[in-house]
Scaffold this active site. Sequence first.
Site, mmCIF file in Angstrom:
data_model
loop_
_atom_site.group_PDB
_atom_site.id
_atom_site.type_symbol
_atom_site.label_atom_id
_atom_site.label_comp_id
_atom_site.label_asym_id
_atom_site.label_seq_id
_atom_site.Cartn_x
_atom_site.Cartn_y
_atom_site.Cartn_z
ATOM 1 N N ARG A 17 8.770 -3.537 1.635
ATOM 2 C CA ARG A 17 9.830 -3.003 2.476
ATOM 3 C C ARG A 17 10.437 -4.161 3.256
ATOM 4 O O ARG A 17 9.725 -5.070 3.671
ATOM 5 C CB ARG A 17 9.266 -1.986 3.463
ATOM 6 C CG ARG A 17 8.503 -0.839 2.821
ATOM 7 C CD ARG A 17 7.810 0.000 3.881
ATOM 8 N NE ARG A 17 6.909 0.970 3.274
ATOM 9 C CZ ARG A 17 6.117 1.785 3.958
ATOM 10 N NH1 ARG A 17 6.121 1.733 5.284
ATOM 11 N NH2 ARG A 17 5.329 2.634 3.338
ATOM 12 N N LEU A 36 14.347 0.904 -0.304
ATOM 13 C CA LEU A 36 14.171 2.025 -1.215
ATOM 14 C C LEU A 36 14.849 3.295 -0.718
ATOM 15 O O LEU A 36 14.837 4.323 -1.413
ATOM 16 C CB LEU A 36 12.675 2.285 -1.457
ATOM 17 C CG LEU A 36 11.904 1.139 -2.112
ATOM 18 C CD1 LEU A 36 10.470 1.539 -2.376
ATOM 19 C CD2 LEU A 36 12.586 0.697 -3.406
ATOM 20 N N LYS A 37 15.433 3.239 0.475
ATOM 21 C CA LYS A 37 16.229 4.373 0.946
ATOM 22 C C LYS A 37 17.673 4.278 0.452
ATOM 23 O O LYS A 37 18.458 5.206 0.631
ATOM 24 C CB LYS A 37 16.196 4.433 2.467
ATOM 25 C CG LYS A 37 14.806 4.728 3.023
ATOM 26 C CD LYS A 37 14.810 4.795 4.544
ATOM 27 C CE LYS A 37 13.408 5.094 5.064
ATOM 28 N NZ LYS A 37 13.376 5.151 6.554
ATOM 29 N N ARG A 87 1.739 8.474 -0.067
ATOM 30 C CA ARG A 87 1.237 9.832 -0.043
ATOM 31 C C ARG A 87 1.831 10.625 -1.215
ATOM 32 O O ARG A 87 2.983 10.391 -1.599
ATOM 33 C CB ARG A 87 1.589 10.489 1.294
ATOM 34 C CG ARG A 87 0.758 11.732 1.593
ATOM 35 C CD ARG A 87 1.039 12.292 2.968
ATOM 36 N NE ARG A 87 0.647 11.391 4.044
ATOM 37 C CZ ARG A 87 0.400 11.792 5.297
ATOM 38 N NH1 ARG A 87 0.511 13.069 5.627
ATOM 39 N NH2 ARG A 87 0.061 10.917 6.218
ATOM 40 N N HIS A 100 -8.572 7.633 6.004
ATOM 41 C CA HIS A 100 -8.906 6.248 5.718
ATOM 42 C C HIS A 100 -10.285 6.199 5.072
ATOM 43 O O HIS A 100 -10.982 7.223 4.965
ATOM 44 C CB HIS A 100 -8.859 5.392 6.984
ATOM 45 C CG HIS A 100 -7.467 4.969 7.373
ATOM 46 N ND1 HIS A 100 -6.691 4.157 6.568
ATOM 47 C CD2 HIS A 100 -6.713 5.253 8.464
ATOM 48 C CE1 HIS A 100 -5.521 3.954 7.140
ATOM 49 N NE2 HIS A 100 -5.498 4.613 8.294
ATOM 50 N N ASP A 101 -10.670 5.019 4.654
ATOM 51 C CA ASP A 101 -11.921 4.796 3.930
ATOM 52 C C ASP A 101 -13.074 5.603 4.513
ATOM 53 O O ASP A 101 -13.796 6.287 3.780
ATOM 54 C CB ASP A 101 -12.242 3.289 3.971
ATOM 55 C CG ASP A 101 -13.578 2.940 3.346
ATOM 56 O OD1 ASP A 101 -13.578 2.310 2.276
ATOM 57 O OD2 ASP A 101 -14.629 3.264 3.932
ATOM 58 N N ILE A 102 -13.267 5.544 5.814
ATOM 59 C CA ILE A 102 -14.406 6.202 6.441
ATOM 60 C C ILE A 102 -14.410 7.702 6.170
ATOM 61 O O ILE A 102 -15.474 8.318 5.975
ATOM 62 C CB ILE A 102 -14.427 5.908 7.962
ATOM 63 C CG1 ILE A 102 -15.755 6.341 8.589
ATOM 64 C CG2 ILE A 102 -13.239 6.537 8.665
ATOM 65 C CD1 ILE A 102 -15.905 5.882 10.024
ATOM 66 N N TYR A 160 -12.911 9.233 3.485
ATOM 67 C CA TYR A 160 -13.085 9.495 2.058
ATOM 68 C C TYR A 160 -14.552 9.384 1.647
ATOM 69 O O TYR A 160 -15.057 10.236 0.913
ATOM 70 C CB TYR A 160 -12.234 8.525 1.224
ATOM 71 C CG TYR A 160 -10.798 8.436 1.658
ATOM 72 C CD1 TYR A 160 -10.077 9.573 2.019
ATOM 73 C CD2 TYR A 160 -10.136 7.204 1.731
ATOM 74 C CE1 TYR A 160 -8.753 9.482 2.424
ATOM 75 C CE2 TYR A 160 -8.817 7.108 2.128
ATOM 76 C CZ TYR A 160 -8.135 8.253 2.490
ATOM 77 O OH TYR A 160 -6.829 8.159 2.899
ATOM 78 N N ASP A 174 -12.363 1.986 -0.078
ATOM 79 C CA ASP A 174 -11.092 1.354 -0.442
ATOM 80 C C ASP A 174 -11.182 0.490 -1.689
ATOM 81 O O ASP A 174 -10.383 0.629 -2.619
ATOM 82 C CB ASP A 174 -10.591 0.479 0.718
ATOM 83 C CG ASP A 174 -9.927 1.291 1.814
ATOM 84 O OD1 ASP A 174 -9.710 2.502 1.621
ATOM 85 O OD2 ASP A 174 -9.627 0.709 2.870
#
Length: 371
Positions: free
Chosen positions: A31, A58-59, A82, A123-125, A127, A153
């Site tokens: 971006r 990308l907009k 997402r 976040h990782d924790i 998941y 991750d």
Amino acid sequence: MRVVELVGIGPGPFAAMLLADLGADVIRVDRPGGNALQLGPADKDILGRGRPSVAIDLKNPRGVETVLDLVASADILIEGLRPGVTERLGLGPADCHARNPALVYGRMTGWGQDGPLAQTAGHDINYIAVAGALGAIGRAGGPPQVPLNLVGDFAGGSLYLVTGLLAALTHARATGEGQVVDAAITDGTAHLMSMIVAMQQSGSWNDQRGTNMLDTGTPFYDVFETSDGQWMSVGPLEPQFFAALQQGLGIELPGQYDFARWGELRETLSSTFASRTRDEWVETFDGTDACVAPVLSLPEAYEHPHNVARGTYVTKDGLTQPAPAPRFSATPATLTTPPERPGASTSAALTAWGVADVDQLIADGVAVQAN
């Protein structure tokens, strides 16, 4: 192999870095201005090494069309947004496969593309907690211990994404048919737990953490403090290695699997290791099969003789970096370009990938060339 990376955070960039390390031609689509979560200067972010950065809005429909131009000549696309975001941008699987039917479209998320949690942040924790891994890590009577973001991750995420991408690419090259690779960190982490799941279901793994063979439940698979406040890792699971530990310590230990004396064995190991410095124990066990090794800080790991001999860490572009892994006998991987600021190579990289009117795209603000 050509790869388009729509830059996210953490596991997506690591997957792209790994592919770049192994020789893929990766273009990093940032971006303008970079990501919202930037953990330091972009030109020192090792996860960005090995590939040029282009900054594209990308907009802007022309920005989307520029990325589709890249996709047309790519083998793989990686995105870590997402679920549904790339579709709304016009860069979803259907949009990309319309331009390149053989494209392997890699999706890196925590929860996956569907399921009750798919649209929620995490976040990782989170998941690894839901996958069952976090609850298994820690000492008896204590809380779960967070294993950095390595298990989720990077192990359950990035490495499974890369495995899936390469398998799907094999299929695409054989058939001309691309597909979507849905790499969810929860799925990968659960898969990593295969041995523990098997042990749990066979009755050889207790759900109470810190009470099993590999989670510090056994006194001979643990860390012990030394007299200088440092630590040694001890893990002689097999009898012959336990015998080597006993020989190195110079004392008689309770029987390795005399469960009734495990408390005594732990106390003996603790008091014995506390009697000398870490360096003294390193010297004692150097070259033995006792499965004893020092617990090193990162700066110490950079300088450990074994790591130095193998070039496990290398210094390049003013940065100490992990070398590419694994090792290849015929096609060794080497570090190439350093990490760079978002958009540092917009003009050169887009031109190299065959995008037309690059100067006009930059002049119109569709793409940004960083100074």
